[in-house]
Enzyme design. Structure first.
Site, PDB file in Angstrom:
ATOM      1  N   GLY A  43      35.740  47.844  52.083  1.00 44.34           N
ATOM      2  CA  GLY A  43      34.389  47.323  52.262  1.00 44.34           C
ATOM      3  C   GLY A  43      33.452  48.381  52.804  1.00 44.34           C
ATOM      4  O   GLY A  43      33.532  49.562  52.472  1.00 44.34           O
ATOM      5  N   HIS A  57      41.217  42.769  41.800  1.00 42.78           N
ATOM      6  CA  HIS A  57      40.884  43.820  42.758  1.00 42.78           C
ATOM      7  C   HIS A  57      41.941  43.933  43.858  1.00 42.78           C
ATOM      8  O   HIS A  57      42.045  43.051  44.715  1.00 42.78           O
ATOM      9  CB  HIS A  57      39.515  43.553  43.375  1.00 42.78           C
ATOM     10  CG  HIS A  57      39.010  44.670  44.229  1.00 42.78           C
ATOM     11  ND1 HIS A  57      38.915  45.959  43.778  1.00 42.78           N
ATOM     12  CD2 HIS A  57      38.582  44.697  45.526  1.00 42.78           C
ATOM     13  CE1 HIS A  57      38.443  46.729  44.737  1.00 42.78           C
ATOM     14  NE2 HIS A  57      38.242  45.993  45.804  1.00 42.78           N
ATOM     15  N   LEU A  91      55.678  41.514  22.553  1.00 40.40           N
ATOM     16  CA  LEU A  91      56.022  40.185  23.044  1.00 40.40           C
ATOM     17  C   LEU A  91      54.759  39.400  23.355  1.00 40.40           C
ATOM     18  O   LEU A  91      53.849  39.906  24.031  1.00 40.40           O
ATOM     19  CB  LEU A  91      56.871  40.291  24.320  1.00 40.40           C
ATOM     20  CG  LEU A  91      57.268  38.963  24.979  1.00 40.40           C
ATOM     21  CD1 LEU A  91      58.244  38.203  24.086  1.00 40.40           C
ATOM     22  CD2 LEU A  91      57.864  39.209  26.357  1.00 40.40           C
ATOM     23  N   ASP A  95      40.315  44.554  37.233  1.00 36.75           N
ATOM     24  CA  ASP A  95      39.580  44.709  38.487  1.00 36.75           C
ATOM     25  C   ASP A  95      38.101  44.438  38.226  1.00 36.75           C
ATOM     26  O   ASP A  95      37.493  45.088  37.374  1.00 36.75           O
ATOM     27  CB  ASP A  95      39.774  46.124  39.010  1.00 36.75           C
ATOM     28  CG  ASP A  95      39.223  46.343  40.420  1.00 36.75           C
ATOM     29  OD1 ASP A  95      38.222  45.686  40.789  1.00 36.75           O
ATOM     30  OD2 ASP A  95      39.789  47.161  41.158  1.00 36.75           O
ATOM     31  N   SER A 128      40.573  50.027  47.387  1.00 36.11           N
ATOM     32  CA  SER A 128      39.135  49.825  47.266  1.00 36.11           C
ATOM     33  C   SER A 128      38.391  50.985  47.945  1.00 36.11           C
ATOM     34  O   SER A 128      38.641  52.142  47.622  1.00 36.11           O
ATOM     35  CB  SER A 128      38.753  48.461  47.848  1.00 36.11           C
ATOM     36  OG  SER A 128      37.437  48.120  47.519  1.00 36.11           O
TER      37      SER A 128
END
Length: 558
Positions: free
Chosen positions: A105, A484, A275, A447, A199
């Protein structure tokens, strides 16, 4: 690094290292215990100990000494007090090594220094495995600006020096300090040093690998936001395009819409890996095969198809933002069934968390960060949801997107300078490679915050610089279906840190890695709760070769 060179030589190459060694109280080394650690006994110039206390063993963590301290105290150009606040946990039964926990963050908070070892499994921690662990707030306190509301966590961006600490200076400052604390406490240097983060934490790791190449032996990097300012421009595009559908981001794409898109991707791409299992392992082939236009509702059609306005918004979002000349300002994105995942919705559509519930999380963090940290000059922004949303709606991507490269007045470094690795466009990691360092990167193909394809393209450039042999020290693992850092329609329980340690310390090069579905986690119907898959190092993909379709043993990396 590790057994590459003596500790004193390694540390002296790191900013402040020589000063710390010269200024530390050598006589205190063997006398420190948790109960008597204070500013004087620790003896590191510029480091003020706020507390030191023993923590008893718990069900998940060993007994350890917890030190909370402060360094780099100053008054900012904005008149606010700044410092790096940090926590170190030093286990009683130390394994001899160190983990720097890079947080995510906007930082601004000292997360508990337990050293989460990433993936969807939250039980594994570095502290639990006996590592000394460091965590910090990256040089600013996110609670300093309560009057700024939801924008308070990025208000530090109005101070040019705080921007630099957030970008790279905190890690440069704390790396030698942490090693000196370990030396003073245990009377022994750490044998190996690792950095771990996802992140923005992954961005910290990649910046450290570039700037402090000989200070760490290994990095575990998840969903790296190494182009975070560019991704913030993408967030403006997301909000603008989704809002244009019906005027409300929260209802722009329903759960049913996202499942329809996922189903379309599955129809086009699922069998490419041999598959049909509602997972797309052959990522490159899928991008070449899938065309959302083939699944758009014809006139008068409304069932089992994607509405034209929604398909067009997704096409524009997945193509990435462009400047006024049509040049890419960020990256394109990979089509993948993980768009049906709840984590994708959380970031792109609606967090569902009051008072953010009328914005996706990128609308909160992305808006305030783009305004106050990543564009120059910064724009002070109010922190109510309506204002944050309007800033992104009004942001002129084509004409103002290049403000992430701007410098002006007291802001001597652009966001792309202080936030990204110095060699981001031409990665070489020369010092890190020469020192014997190893890096493992993983990234969810679905993500919603940072594009997997951006990470893949970075890795291709690195590989080109090493004539196709960058995998000798850096491995990239795409995770199909994952959102994410974790979550999504995927198998997201894997232990890449163990692979990294074996590579660094034993020379065991990682290959295919087992990934499991977590019991109770979201999945498509029909999946076994015990599904396993192989994660393959790029550019290999997992191909089905026969056997139990729920078992990783039925796949090979090719």
């Amino acid at each position: 690094m590790g057994n590459q060179q003596p500790f004193s030589h390694r540390l002296s190459k790191v900013s402040l290292g020589a000063l710390l060694i010269a200024g530390a109280s050598q006589s205190a080394y063997a006398q420190l215990s948790c109960s008597n650690v204070n500013t004087d006994t620790l003896g590191i110039p510029g480091v003020r100990v706020e507390s030191s206390q023993p923590v008893a063993e718990s069900a998940s963590l060993p007994a350890h000494c917890q030190i909370r301290a402060v360094t780099a105290e100053r008054v900012g150009q904005d008149g606010h007090d700044y410092a790096i606040q940090f926590e170190m946990n030093l286990p009683d039964q130390w394994n001899g090594s160190f983990v720097h926990q890079f947080n995510g963050g906007n930082d601004g908070e000292v997360k508990a220094a337990t050293g989460p070892l990433l993936s969807g499994n939250t039980d594994r921690t570095a502290l639990g495995e006996g590592y000394a662990v460091l965590s910090s707030d990256a040089g600013h306190d996110g609670s300093t600006y309560p009057e700024a509301g939801l924008a308070g966590g990025s208000r530090f961006g109005l101070d040019p020096e705080a921007r630099l600490y957030y970008g790279y200076k905190t890690v440069e400052t704390l790396t030698p300090i942490a090693k000196q604390i370990i030396h003073n406490f245990y009377d022994q240097e750490p044998e190996y040093s690792y950095g771990v983060g996802c992140s923005n934490g992954g961005r910290h790791a990649m910046v450290a690998a570039s700037r402090l190449g000989d200070a760490y032996d290994g990095f575990l990097v998840g969903a790296p936001g190494f182009n975070l300012p560019k991704a913030a421009v993408q967030h403006a595009l997301d909000v603008q395009q989704l809002s244009a559908i019906n005027g409300d981001v929260r209802t722009s794409l329903t759960d049913e819409d996202r499942v329809l898109v996922a189903s379309a991707v599955i129809q086009a791409c699922d069998a490419l890996d041999g598959l049909e299992d509602q997972m797309v392992s052959d990522i490159a082939a899928c991008q070449a095969t899938f065309d959302i236009d083939n699944y758009v509702c014809a006139e008068g059609q409304s069932d089992a198809c994607i509405a034209p306005a929604k398909a067009q918004a997704l096409k524009t979002i997945y193509a990435g933002p462009k400047d006024r000349k049509g040049n890419a300002l960020y990256s394109d994105w990979a089509w993948d069934p993980g768009i049906a995942g709840g984590n994708w919705k959380f970031w792109k559509i609606s967090s569902g968390i009051p008072p953010w519930d009328n914005l996706p999380l990128i609308g909160v963090m992305g808006s305030s960060s783009l305004a106050q940290i990543f564009t120059t000059p910064p724009t002070e922004i109010a922190g109510d949801p309506a204002t944050l949303n309007q800033f992104l709606l009004d942001f002129d991507i084509a004409n103002d997107g290049d403000m992430i490269y701007a410098r002006r007045g007291k802001f001597h470094e652009s966001a792309m300078s202080f936030m990204t690795p110095p060699d981001v466009d031409n990665p070489k990691l020369k010092k890190f490679n020469r020192s014997g360092g190893k890096m493992i990167i993983f990234h969810g193909v679905s993500d919603p915050v940072f594009s997997y394809l951006d990470t893949e393209n970075w890795y291709k450039r690195l590989s080109d610089n090493y004539h196709g042999k960058a995998d000798r020290f850096v491995k990239l693992y795409p995770v199909p279906g994952m959102n994410h850092c974790s979550g999504g329609m995927t198998t997201d329980d894997f232990n890449l840190f163990e692979q990294l340690v074996n590579w660094v310390e034993n020379g065991e090069e990682p290959e295919a890695v087992m990934a499991s579905h977590r019991a109770g986690a979201e999945k498509f119907s029909g999946w076994s709760e015990t599904r396993t898959r192989k994660l393959c190092p790029y550019p290999q993909t997992a191909k089905y070769t026969g056997g139990d379709p729920e078992s990783a043993e039925s796949f090979t990396c090719e």
